[in-house]
Design a protein around this motif. Structure first.
Motif, PDB file in Angstrom:
ATOM      1  N   PRO A 154       0.800  -1.235   0.000  1.00 59.93           N
ATOM      2  CA  PRO A 154       0.000   0.000   0.000  1.00 59.93           C
ATOM      3  C   PRO A 154       0.830   1.281   0.000  1.00 59.93           C
ATOM      4  O   PRO A 154       0.298   2.357  -0.258  1.00 59.93           O
ATOM      5  N   LYS A 155       2.119   1.160   0.270  1.00 64.36           N
ATOM      6  CA  LYS A 155       3.000   2.335   0.261  1.00 64.36           C
ATOM      7  C   LYS A 155       3.757   2.458  -1.063  1.00 64.36           C
ATOM      8  O   LYS A 155       4.667   3.264  -1.190  1.00 64.36           O
ATOM      9  N   HIS A 224       7.821   2.489 -10.503  1.00 68.46           N
ATOM     10  CA  HIS A 224       7.339   2.237  -9.148  1.00 68.46           C
ATOM     11  C   HIS A 224       7.845   3.329  -8.209  1.00 68.46           C
ATOM     12  O   HIS A 224       9.040   3.633  -8.195  1.00 68.46           O
ATOM     13  N   TYR A 225       6.920   3.899  -7.467  1.00 69.97           N
ATOM     14  CA  TYR A 225       7.249   4.872  -6.431  1.00 69.97           C
ATOM     15  C   TYR A 225       7.028   4.185  -5.081  1.00 69.97           C
ATOM     16  O   TYR A 225       5.947   3.657  -4.827  1.00 69.97           O
ATOM     17  N   ILE A 234      12.454  10.551   1.150  1.00 70.09           N
ATOM     18  CA  ILE A 234      12.930   9.165   1.123  1.00 70.09           C
ATOM     19  C   ILE A 234      12.185   8.306   0.093  1.00 70.09           C
ATOM     20  O   ILE A 234      12.278   7.083   0.123  1.00 70.09           O
ATOM     21  N   ILE A 235      11.464   8.936  -0.794  1.00 69.75           N
ATOM     22  CA  ILE A 235      10.765   8.173  -1.842  1.00 69.75           C
ATOM     23  C   ILE A 235      11.787   7.525  -2.775  1.00 69.75           C
ATOM     24  O   ILE A 235      12.749   8.159  -3.206  1.00 69.75           O
ATOM     25  N   GLU A 236      11.562   6.251  -3.078  1.00 71.18           N
ATOM     26  CA  GLU A 236      12.368   5.548  -4.070  1.00 71.18           C
ATOM     27  C   GLU A 236      11.589   5.506  -5.383  1.00 71.18           C
ATOM     28  O   GLU A 236      10.374   5.291  -5.380  1.00 71.18           O
ATOM     29  N   ASN A 247      17.335   3.089 -11.420  1.00 71.49           N
ATOM     30  CA  ASN A 247      17.030   4.115 -10.422  1.00 71.49           C
ATOM     31  C   ASN A 247      16.655   5.425 -11.120  1.00 71.49           C
ATOM     32  O   ASN A 247      17.434   5.979 -11.885  1.00 71.49           O
ATOM     33  N   LEU A 248      15.450   5.928 -10.838  1.00 73.37           N
ATOM     34  CA  LEU A 248      14.954   7.166 -11.467  1.00 73.37           C
ATOM     35  C   LEU A 248      14.727   8.272 -10.439  1.00 73.37           C
ATOM     36  O   LEU A 248      14.033   9.249 -10.727  1.00 73.37           O
ATOM     37  N   ARG A 249      15.280   8.111  -9.255  1.00 70.74           N
ATOM     38  CA  ARG A 249      15.010   9.072  -8.180  1.00 70.74           C
ATOM     39  C   ARG A 249      15.355  10.510  -8.581  1.00 70.74           C
ATOM     40  O   ARG A 249      14.671  11.461  -8.193  1.00 70.74           O
TER      41      ARG A 249
END
Length: 258
Positions: A154-155, A224-225, A234-236, A247-249
Protein backbone atom coordinates in the motif's frame (compact mmCIF):
# COMPACT_ATOMS: atom_id res chain seq x y z
CA UNK A 1 2.10 -22.17 -11.39
CA UNK A 2 5.44 -24.01 -11.38
CA UNK A 3 7.96 -23.57 -14.18
CA UNK A 4 7.55 -27.15 -15.42
CA UNK A 5 3.80 -26.62 -15.71
CA UNK A 6 4.37 -23.47 -17.77
CA UNK A 7 6.77 -25.38 -20.01
CA UNK A 8 4.25 -28.17 -20.58
CA UNK A 9 1.53 -25.64 -21.38
CA UNK A 10 3.83 -24.03 -23.95
CA UNK A 11 4.56 -27.41 -25.57
CA UNK A 12 0.84 -28.08 -25.72
CA UNK A 13 0.33 -24.68 -27.38
CA UNK A 14 2.97 -25.57 -30.00
CA UNK A 15 1.09 -28.73 -30.91
CA UNK A 16 -2.50 -27.51 -30.78
CA UNK A 17 -2.15 -23.92 -32.02
CA UNK A 18 1.04 -23.59 -34.13
CA UNK A 19 -0.28 -20.39 -35.74
CA UNK A 20 -0.09 -18.70 -32.32
CA UNK A 21 3.09 -20.44 -31.19
CA UNK A 22 5.02 -19.43 -34.33
CA UNK A 23 3.94 -15.78 -34.11
CA UNK A 24 6.19 -14.10 -31.52
CA UNK A 25 3.65 -11.39 -30.75
CA UNK A 26 0.71 -13.78 -30.32
CA UNK A 27 2.86 -16.23 -28.37
CA UNK A 28 3.81 -13.51 -25.88
CA UNK A 29 0.10 -12.80 -25.35
CA UNK A 30 -0.70 -16.51 -24.97
CA UNK A 31 2.14 -16.94 -22.47
CA UNK A 32 0.77 -14.06 -20.40
CA UNK A 33 -2.78 -15.50 -20.55
CA UNK A 34 -1.44 -18.83 -19.28
CA UNK A 35 0.70 -17.18 -16.59
CA UNK A 36 -2.15 -15.02 -15.27
CA UNK A 37 -4.90 -17.63 -15.69
CA UNK A 38 -6.73 -15.42 -18.16
CA UNK A 39 -6.70 -12.09 -16.30
CA UNK A 40 -7.07 -9.57 -19.15
CA UNK A 41 -5.93 -6.54 -17.11
CA UNK A 42 -2.77 -8.35 -16.06
CA UNK A 43 -2.06 -9.59 -19.59
CA UNK A 44 -2.36 -6.02 -20.89
CA UNK A 45 -0.02 -4.82 -18.14
CA UNK A 46 2.60 -7.52 -18.79
CA UNK A 47 2.65 -7.39 -22.59
CA UNK A 48 1.49 -3.85 -23.52
CA UNK A 49 -0.45 -5.56 -26.32
CA UNK A 50 -3.63 -4.04 -27.73
CA UNK A 51 -6.68 -5.28 -25.79
CA UNK A 52 -8.40 -6.40 -29.01
CA UNK A 53 -5.36 -8.56 -29.84
CA UNK A 54 -5.40 -10.04 -26.34
CA UNK A 55 -9.08 -10.93 -26.63
CA UNK A 56 -8.52 -12.39 -30.12
CA UNK A 57 -5.83 -14.75 -28.81
CA UNK A 58 -7.96 -15.56 -25.76
CA UNK A 59 -10.88 -16.52 -27.99
CA UNK A 60 -8.64 -18.68 -30.18
CA UNK A 61 -7.51 -20.57 -27.09
CA UNK A 62 -11.10 -21.01 -25.94
CA UNK A 63 -12.32 -22.10 -29.39
CA UNK A 64 -9.67 -24.81 -29.48
CA UNK A 65 -10.59 -25.76 -25.90
CA UNK A 66 -7.01 -25.10 -24.85
CA UNK A 67 -6.73 -25.74 -21.11
CA UNK A 68 -4.98 -22.80 -19.48
CA UNK A 69 -6.59 -23.25 -16.05
CA UNK A 70 -8.60 -20.04 -16.07
CA UNK A 71 -9.59 -19.37 -12.47
CA UNK A 72 -11.02 -15.98 -13.30
CA UNK A 73 -12.96 -16.73 -16.47
CA UNK A 74 -15.81 -14.41 -15.56
CA UNK A 75 -13.43 -11.48 -15.53
CA UNK A 76 -12.04 -12.39 -18.94
CA UNK A 77 -15.51 -12.91 -20.41
CA UNK A 78 -16.50 -9.50 -19.07
CA UNK A 79 -14.10 -7.97 -21.58
CA UNK A 80 -15.32 -10.21 -24.40
CA UNK A 81 -18.86 -9.04 -23.72
CA UNK A 82 -17.71 -5.45 -23.81
CA UNK A 83 -16.83 -5.89 -27.48
CA UNK A 84 -20.53 -6.27 -28.21
CA UNK A 85 -21.69 -3.53 -25.84
CA UNK A 86 -23.36 -5.99 -23.46
CA UNK A 87 -21.79 -4.48 -20.34
CA UNK A 88 -20.20 -1.25 -19.29
CA UNK A 89 -16.44 -0.95 -19.47
CA UNK A 90 -14.58 -0.66 -16.22
CA UNK A 91 -14.24 3.04 -15.46
CA UNK A 92 -10.77 4.52 -15.33
CA UNK A 93 -9.59 5.92 -12.03
CA UNK A 94 -8.64 9.27 -13.57
CA UNK A 95 -9.47 11.70 -16.35
CA UNK A 96 -6.85 12.91 -18.81
CA UNK A 97 -7.76 16.52 -18.04
CA UNK A 98 -6.75 15.93 -14.42
CA UNK A 99 -3.24 15.02 -15.52
CA UNK A 100 -2.99 17.89 -17.99
CA UNK A 101 -4.09 20.36 -15.31
CA UNK A 102 -1.55 18.88 -12.90
CA UNK A 103 1.23 19.48 -15.44
CA UNK A 104 -0.02 23.00 -16.15
CA UNK A 105 -0.06 23.86 -12.44
CA UNK A 106 3.48 22.56 -11.99
CA UNK A 107 4.72 24.54 -15.01
CA UNK A 108 2.99 27.72 -13.84
CA UNK A 109 4.70 27.34 -10.47
CA UNK A 110 8.09 27.39 -12.23
CA UNK A 111 7.10 29.91 -14.92
CA UNK A 112 4.32 32.33 -13.89
CA UNK A 113 4.37 33.95 -17.34
CA UNK A 114 4.03 30.73 -19.35
CA UNK A 115 1.30 30.50 -22.01
CA UNK A 116 -0.49 27.32 -23.02
CA UNK A 117 -1.32 27.69 -26.68
CA UNK A 118 -2.43 24.23 -27.81
CA UNK A 119 -3.44 20.79 -26.57
CA UNK A 120 -3.81 17.86 -28.95
CA UNK A 121 -4.35 14.46 -27.42
CA UNK A 122 -1.46 14.10 -24.93
CA UNK A 123 0.71 16.89 -26.33
CA UNK A 124 0.68 20.25 -24.60
CA UNK A 125 2.24 23.14 -26.52
CA UNK A 126 3.57 26.01 -24.40
CA UNK A 127 5.10 29.40 -25.09
CA UNK A 128 7.70 30.97 -22.84
CA UNK A 129 9.80 34.05 -23.59
CA UNK A 130 8.89 33.83 -27.28
CA UNK A 131 10.02 30.20 -27.46
CA UNK A 132 7.62 27.32 -28.16
CA UNK A 133 7.93 23.99 -26.36
CA UNK A 134 6.04 20.71 -26.57
CA UNK A 135 5.34 18.52 -23.55
CA UNK A 136 4.18 14.93 -23.99
CA UNK A 137 1.99 13.89 -21.06
CA UNK A 138 1.89 10.14 -20.44
CA UNK A 139 -0.86 9.09 -18.02
CA UNK A 140 -1.38 5.97 -15.95
CA UNK A 141 -3.63 4.66 -13.25
CA UNK A 142 -2.09 3.03 -10.19
CA UNK A 143 -1.77 -0.68 -11.00
CA UNK A 144 -0.59 -1.70 -7.53
CA UNK A 145 -3.98 -2.93 -6.37
CA UNK A 146 -4.42 -5.12 -9.46
CA UNK A 147 -1.70 -7.36 -8.04
CA UNK A 148 -2.55 -10.47 -6.08
CA UNK A 149 -3.23 -9.76 -2.41
CA UNK A 150 0.11 -11.03 -1.13
CA UNK A 151 2.05 -8.81 -3.56
CA UNK A 152 0.26 -5.54 -2.79
CA UNK A 153 2.31 -2.88 -1.03
CA UNK A 154 0.00 0.00 0.00
CA UNK A 155 3.00 2.34 0.26
CA UNK A 156 4.02 1.66 -3.35
CA UNK A 157 2.56 3.18 -6.52
CA UNK A 158 2.84 1.20 -9.76
CA UNK A 159 2.58 3.23 -12.96
CA UNK A 160 2.74 1.85 -16.49
CA UNK A 161 3.88 4.13 -19.32
CA UNK A 162 4.35 2.85 -22.86
CA UNK A 163 5.30 4.25 -26.23
CA UNK A 164 7.53 3.69 -29.23
CA UNK A 165 10.60 5.38 -30.71
CA UNK A 166 8.49 7.98 -32.51
CA UNK A 167 6.56 9.00 -29.39
CA UNK A 168 9.68 9.13 -27.24
CA UNK A 169 11.73 11.20 -29.67
CA UNK A 170 9.33 13.84 -30.99
CA UNK A 171 8.88 16.31 -28.12
CA UNK A 172 10.93 18.71 -26.00
CA UNK A 173 9.78 17.47 -22.59
CA UNK A 174 8.00 14.46 -21.12
CA UNK A 175 5.76 14.29 -18.07
CA UNK A 176 4.89 10.81 -16.81
CA UNK A 177 2.02 11.03 -14.35
CA UNK A 178 0.08 8.51 -12.30
CA UNK A 179 -3.19 8.83 -10.37
CA UNK A 180 -2.78 7.24 -6.95
CA UNK A 181 -5.32 4.55 -6.09
CA UNK A 182 -7.85 5.50 -3.42
CA UNK A 183 -6.72 2.52 -1.30
CA UNK A 184 -3.09 3.61 -1.36
CA UNK A 185 -1.20 4.94 1.67
CA UNK A 186 1.17 6.92 -0.56
CA UNK A 187 1.06 10.65 0.22
CA UNK A 188 1.40 13.08 -2.70
CA UNK A 189 2.74 16.62 -2.54
CA UNK A 190 -0.62 18.06 -3.56
CA UNK A 191 -4.14 17.02 -2.63
CA UNK A 192 -5.04 15.88 -6.18
CA UNK A 193 -3.47 12.47 -5.62
CA UNK A 194 -1.19 12.66 -8.67
CA UNK A 195 2.51 11.87 -8.77
CA UNK A 196 4.83 12.42 -11.70
CA UNK A 197 8.31 12.76 -13.10
CA UNK A 198 9.43 15.34 -15.65
CA UNK A 199 12.39 15.27 -18.01
CA UNK A 200 13.79 16.79 -21.18
CA UNK A 201 14.63 14.78 -24.31
CA UNK A 202 18.25 14.21 -23.27
CA UNK A 203 17.26 12.85 -19.86
CA UNK A 204 14.67 10.57 -21.44
CA UNK A 205 17.21 9.29 -23.97
CA UNK A 206 19.64 8.43 -21.18
CA UNK A 207 16.91 6.42 -19.44
CA UNK A 208 15.65 4.65 -22.58
CA UNK A 209 19.17 3.72 -23.70
CA UNK A 210 19.31 1.41 -20.67
CA UNK A 211 16.03 -0.29 -21.57
CA UNK A 212 15.04 -3.14 -23.85
CA UNK A 213 12.23 -3.03 -26.41
CA UNK A 214 9.80 -5.91 -26.61
CA UNK A 215 9.17 -7.86 -29.79
CA UNK A 216 6.42 -5.51 -30.95
CA UNK A 217 8.79 -2.52 -30.78
CA UNK A 218 6.97 -0.97 -27.83
CA UNK A 219 8.90 0.56 -24.95
CA UNK A 220 7.42 -0.25 -21.54
CA UNK A 221 8.21 1.75 -18.43
CA UNK A 222 6.92 0.28 -15.17
CA UNK A 223 7.66 3.15 -12.81
CA UNK A 224 7.34 2.24 -9.15
CA UNK A 225 7.25 4.87 -6.43
CA UNK A 226 7.90 3.57 -2.91
CA UNK A 227 7.28 5.75 0.11
CA UNK A 228 8.00 3.76 3.30
CA UNK A 229 7.05 6.79 5.40
CA UNK A 230 5.07 9.95 4.59
CA UNK A 231 8.21 11.82 3.66
CA UNK A 232 9.02 12.87 0.11
CA UNK A 233 12.74 12.95 0.83
CA UNK A 234 12.93 9.17 1.12
CA UNK A 235 10.77 8.17 -1.84
CA UNK A 236 12.37 5.55 -4.07
CA UNK A 237 11.63 5.67 -7.81
CA UNK A 238 12.61 2.78 -10.08
CA UNK A 239 11.88 1.38 -13.53
CA UNK A 240 10.95 -2.16 -12.51
CA UNK A 241 10.68 -3.37 -16.12
CA UNK A 242 14.43 -3.89 -16.42
CA UNK A 243 16.82 -6.28 -14.67
CA UNK A 244 18.62 -4.85 -12.82
CA UNK A 245 16.06 -2.19 -11.98
CA UNK A 246 16.84 1.37 -13.04
CA UNK A 247 17.03 4.12 -10.42
CA UNK A 248 14.95 7.17 -11.47
CA UNK A 249 15.01 9.07 -8.18
CA UNK A 250 16.81 12.02 -9.80
CA UNK A 251 13.82 12.57 -12.12
CA UNK A 252 11.48 13.04 -9.15
CA UNK A 253 13.79 15.82 -7.97
CA UNK A 254 13.35 17.63 -11.28
CA UNK A 255 11.08 20.64 -11.12
CA UNK A 256 8.66 21.05 -14.02
CA UNK A 257 10.90 23.66 -15.56
CA UNK A 258 11.48 24.42 -19.24
Amino acid sequence: MRTIELYLKLKSLQQSLPEIYEDDYKQSIARAIIFTNGSIDEVEFLTSADKMDIISVYQQLKNEQFDFNVSNEQKAMHYVNNLHGDTKTKSRSFKRTEMINFVKEKLIKSHPNIEFIHLKYNVLTCKLNNQTYTVYVSTSRDYEFLNTTEEINPKRVSAWHKGNDEIFSSYDYYAMCVKIDSKSEYVTEQSNGIEGIFMNQQELNKWLNEKEKNQSGMINCYVHYHQPKSNREIIEVIDARERPQLNLRHLLDNTFKL
